[in-house]
Design an enzyme around this catalytic site. Structure first.
Site, PDB file in Angstrom:
ATOM      1  N   LYS A  70      48.750  45.151  42.692  1.00 40.53           N
ATOM      2  CA  LYS A  70      48.926  43.769  42.888  1.00 40.53           C
ATOM      3  C   LYS A  70      50.236  42.937  42.362  1.00 40.53           C
ATOM      4  O   LYS A  70      50.774  42.074  42.954  1.00 40.53           O
ATOM      5  CB  LYS A  70      48.002  42.787  42.398  1.00 40.53           C
ATOM      6  CG  LYS A  70      46.512  42.941  43.203  1.00 40.53           C
ATOM      7  CD  LYS A  70      45.402  42.272  42.947  1.00 40.53           C
ATOM      8  CE  LYS A  70      44.222  42.332  43.915  1.00 40.53           C
ATOM      9  NZ  LYS A  70      43.439  41.461  43.373  1.00 40.53           N
ATOM     10  N   ASP A 106      43.476  35.479  47.021  1.00 43.29           N
ATOM     11  CA  ASP A 106      42.139  35.854  46.121  1.00 43.29           C
ATOM     12  C   ASP A 106      41.977  34.320  45.502  1.00 43.29           C
ATOM     13  O   ASP A 106      40.659  34.044  45.408  1.00 43.29           O
ATOM     14  CB  ASP A 106      42.597  36.474  44.652  1.00 43.29           C
ATOM     15  CG  ASP A 106      42.572  37.996  45.152  1.00 43.29           C
ATOM     16  OD1 ASP A 106      42.173  38.320  46.106  1.00 43.29           O
ATOM     17  OD2 ASP A 106      43.520  38.596  44.300  1.00 43.29           O
TER      18      ASP A 106
END
Ligand code: ATR
Length: 286
Positions: A70, A106
């Site tokens: 990420k 997210d």
């Protein structure tokens, strides 16, 4: 399905074998009659740059990105949306005619799941456990949504760094605490919501929790982003303390739905995605 005109989407990470995202996204593509397929590709950490070159070369339409990539992927992309540049991490990539753009869904996914259960978080006292990738994204979204935030982490310098980044970038003050019992108890005393954004309690260590019922008060909303298992030890403790519980399926579904909307420009069939993810979870007999 027209295989000659197929649009390809992939999850990259390591490991990816347990992911629910392929089931969730392929169900959504089918429901909308889109000529798209989503696969999971295990990409070991040293292979990330090669993988991104292949994404460009093969013309993948979009990606989801999971542990451990990420943060590493940020420097390999052409552009970052504000959601990703704020957090410094990417979980979604759109290939816009050869230009790879990074997003982070997210935080917004977690907030949508939370607000679906308790309404607005504005003015709510929230204690957030964790300072890793997932926690960072959630912290920025909570701060922006007007929650009063205290972030708690095992490694204190890491949580201090996160708090000062949020203060620098958003001009919002957030509290910081360690996992020490006195500090944590104090933070929880006035909290409306407790969120676990650490990996504690995740399969296979399903009997671990950072907070026990004795530290919770009646009416505390306890939200665990871990979804394997759905009923984590933390949520079982919250039930014992007569708190409201929210499991991790909602965040998974909403971060996926937001990614789907970024890729396709179409409204995501959220109910269908949730049902597909749930079926997949049940299918894994654990
Ligand atoms: P992710 O990207 O999924 O958030 P991560 O970046 O590795 O994963 O972050 C994991 C989080 O869980 C961190 O906040 C970590 O705490 P540290 O920063 O102190 O490492 C937390 N965590 C993991 N195992 C833990 C444990 N046994 N006790 C307390 N915190 C733990």
């Amino acid at each position: 399905m027209n295989l000659a005109k197929l649009k390809l989407f992939a999850l990259i990470g390591d490991p990816v074998e347990q992911s629910l995202s392929p089931a969730m996204h392929n169900a959504a593509f089918r429901a909308l009659g889109l000529n798209c397929v989503y696969i999971a590709l295990r990409v070991p950490k040293p292979m990330l740059a090669d993988a991104i070159a292949s994404v460009r070369g093969l013309g993948f339409a979009g990606l989801n990105v999971t542990t451990p990539h990420k943060i590493g992927i940020v420097s390999l992309l052409d552009e970052l949306d504000e959601s990703a540049s704020l957090v410094g991490a990417v979980n979604t990539v759109k290939n816009n005619r050869g230009k790879l753009i990074g997003f982070n869904t997210d935080g917004e996914g977690a907030i949508r799941a939370l607000q679906g259960e308790i309404g607005s978080v504005e003015g709510k006292e929230v204690v957030l456990l964790g300072a890793g990738g997932a926690a960072r994204a959630i912290a920025f979204s909570l701060a922006r949504a007007g929650a009063r935030l205290t972030i708690v982490n095992r490694t204190v310098p890491k949580v201090r760094a996160l708090a000062s980044t949020i203060e620098q970038k958003l001009g919002i003050n957030v509290g910081v605490a360690s996992l020490g019992r006195t500090e944590l108890t104090k933070a929880l005393k006035n909290a409306d919501v407790l969120i676990n954004a650490t990996s504690v309690g995740m399969y296979p260590k399903i009997n671990k929790t950072l907070v026990r019922a004795s530290m919770m008060h009646r009416g505390l909303v306890v939200y665990d982003i871990v979804y394997e298992p759905l009923r984590t030890k933390l949520l079982r403790e919250a039930r014992r303390a007569s708190g409201k519980t929210i499991d991790g399926l909602g965040m998974l579904v909403h971060q996926g739905a937001l990614a789907f909307e970024i890729w396709t420009g179409k409204r995501a069939p959220v109910k269908i995605m949730r049902a597909a993810a749930k079926r997949e979870l049940r299918g894994e007999s654990r």
